[in-house]
Write a protein that holds these residues in place. Structure first.
Motif, PDB file in Angstrom:
ATOM      1  N   GLU A  71       0.852  -1.187   0.000  1.00  0.00           N
ATOM      2  CA  GLU A  71       0.000   0.000   0.000  1.00  0.00           C
ATOM      3  C   GLU A  71       0.894   1.245   0.000  1.00  0.00           C
ATOM      4  O   GLU A  71       2.000   1.225   0.544  1.00  0.00           O
ATOM      5  N   VAL A  73       1.027   5.271   1.121  1.00  0.00           N
ATOM      6  CA  VAL A  73       0.382   6.216   2.031  1.00  0.00           C
ATOM      7  C   VAL A  73       1.232   7.477   2.086  1.00  0.00           C
ATOM      8  O   VAL A  73       2.462   7.413   2.130  1.00  0.00           O
ATOM      9  N   GLU A  95       0.660  -4.322   3.263  1.00  0.00           N
ATOM     10  CA  GLU A  95      -0.753  -4.057   3.539  1.00  0.00           C
ATOM     11  C   GLU A  95      -1.191  -4.596   4.896  1.00  0.00           C
ATOM     12  O   GLU A  95      -2.142  -4.088   5.490  1.00  0.00           O
ATOM     13  N   ILE A  98      -1.881  -2.201   7.878  1.00  0.00           N
ATOM     14  CA  ILE A  98      -3.116  -1.445   8.015  1.00  0.00           C
ATOM     15  C   ILE A  98      -4.119  -2.312   8.757  1.00  0.00           C
ATOM     16  O   ILE A  98      -4.639  -3.288   8.217  1.00  0.00           O
ATOM     17  N   THR A  99      -4.356  -1.959  10.006  1.00  0.00           N
ATOM     18  CA  THR A  99      -5.194  -2.805  10.863  1.00  0.00           C
ATOM     19  C   THR A  99      -6.466  -2.122  11.338  1.00  0.00           C
ATOM     20  O   THR A  99      -7.392  -2.787  11.780  1.00  0.00           O
ATOM     21  N   ASP A 100      -6.497  -0.780  11.259  1.00  0.00           N
ATOM     22  CA  ASP A 100      -7.613  -0.048  11.855  1.00  0.00           C
ATOM     23  C   ASP A 100      -7.730   1.314  11.174  1.00  0.00           C
ATOM     24  O   ASP A 100      -6.730   2.022  11.045  1.00  0.00           O
ATOM     25  N   PRO A 101      -8.928   1.711  10.736  1.00  0.00           N
ATOM     26  CA  PRO A 101      -9.077   3.027  10.113  1.00  0.00           C
ATOM     27  C   PRO A 101      -8.695   4.183  11.038  1.00  0.00           C
ATOM     28  O   PRO A 101      -8.415   5.282  10.575  1.00  0.00           O
ATOM     29  N   GLN A 103      -6.040   4.102  13.102  1.00  0.00           N
ATOM     30  CA  GLN A 103      -4.635   4.079  13.501  1.00  0.00           C
ATOM     31  C   GLN A 103      -3.928   5.338  13.019  1.00  0.00           C
ATOM     32  O   GLN A 103      -4.318   5.958  12.014  1.00  0.00           O
ATOM     33  N   PHE A 106       2.410   3.562  11.616  1.00  0.00           N
ATOM     34  CA  PHE A 106       2.762   2.215  11.183  1.00  0.00           C
ATOM     35  C   PHE A 106       4.109   1.836  11.782  1.00  0.00           C
ATOM     36  O   PHE A 106       4.961   2.707  12.007  1.00  0.00           O
ATOM     37  N   SER A 110       7.309  -2.404   8.720  1.00  0.00           N
ATOM     38  CA  SER A 110       6.383  -2.638   7.613  1.00  0.00           C
ATOM     39  C   SER A 110       6.707  -1.791   6.385  1.00  0.00           C
ATOM     40  O   SER A 110       6.105  -1.968   5.327  1.00  0.00           O
TER      41      SER A 110
END
Length: 199
Positions: A71, A73, A95, A98-101, A103, A106, A110
Motif C-alpha cells: 500500500e 500512504v 498491507e 493497516i489494521t484499523d481506520p 490508527q 505504522f 512494515s
C-alpha cells in the motif's frame, strides 16, 4: 509573531528525557504533521508548491504501480523507537500493517520505501538525520527528492544489510527507472508544471 507576544500562548514543555512516540497522539493542539525526532517535537514550515506537487506525484504514481500486498500512504508517521516517530512524505508499506481506520502510525518494520521531499527547513534532517534512522530501522529503500532549479532530482538509496547503512544506487533527473522495491518508471518532468508558451 503574534503568538509569541501573546502571554496566554504556551508551547509544550518536554518532560525529562523528552517526548515519546505515544505523546504525539495525546498532546493537545499540535500543528498538523508534527514529527518526533530524538525526543523533540519538529514542526513543519508551510509547504512550497514544488513540495506539494512532488508528494502528490509520487503518491499517485506509486499507487498505480504498487503490486498486490503493498500500500502507498502519504504523510503518515512511522514508529522507529520510543523517541523517534518521523513522518515521511510518502511510504510504501506491507498491507498487513493497516489494521484499523483509526490508527495513526505504522511500524517501521512494515515500510519498504520511504520518500522525503526536501524543504529549505528540512535539508539537514532529510540528508543526514532521517536516513540514518531509517537505515537502522531496517527500511530497505530510501528516496530523497530535491528541487534543483525548479526540477526534481531523486537520490535513490538501498540498505546494505551487512552495515545497516544506505548505499547510493542512483541519481535521477528527468526519468527515474528502478527495479526495486518493484518495477518503477517515472517521468520526473511531470512534477514541474510546464509553462505555456505565448501564442
Amino acid at each position: 509573531m503574534g503568538a509569541l507576544m501573546n502571554p496566554e500562548h504556551s508551547w509544550p514543555i518536554p518532560p525529562p528525557g523528552g517526548w515519546t512516540a505515544d505523546d504525539l497522539d495525546t498532546l493537545p493542539n499540535l500543528p498538523p504533521h508534527t514529527e518526533l525526532i530524538d525526543g523533540s517535537l519538529i514542526f513543519v514550515s508551510p509547504q512550497t508548491l514544488f513540495h506539494s506537487r512532488a508528494v502528490d506525484f509520487f503518491n499517485w504514481q506509486l499507487q498505480s504501480l504498487a503490486p498486490a500486498g503493498l500500500e502507498v500512504v502519504r504523510e503518515f508517521t512511522i514508529d522507529i523507537d520510543r523517541r523517534n516517530r518521523p513522518e515521511p512524505d510518502v511510504i510504501v508499506i506491507d498491507e498487513e500493517a493497516i489494521t484499523d481506520p483509526q490508527q495513526t502510525r505504522f511500524p517501521a518494520a512494515s515500510v519498504r520505501l520511504a520518500i522525503e521531499v526536501v524543504s529549505p527547513e528540512s535539508v539537514d534532517r532529510d540528508r543526514e538525520t532521517k536516513p540514518v534512522k531509517y537505515a537502522r530501522a531496517g527500511i530497505t529503500h530510501y528516496w530523497r527528492v530535491e528541487n534543483k532549479d525548479g526540477r526534481a532530482v531523486v537520490y535513490v538509496y538501498e540498505l546494505d544489510p551487512a552495515t545497516k547503512a544506505y548505499v547510493a544506487t542512483g541519481i535521477f533527473h528527468d526519468r527515474l527507472k528502478v527495479s526495486v522495491p518493484f518495477p518503477i518508471d517515472l517521468d520526473l518532468t511531470a512534477i514541474t508544471p510546464k509553462r505555456r508558451r505565448p501564442e
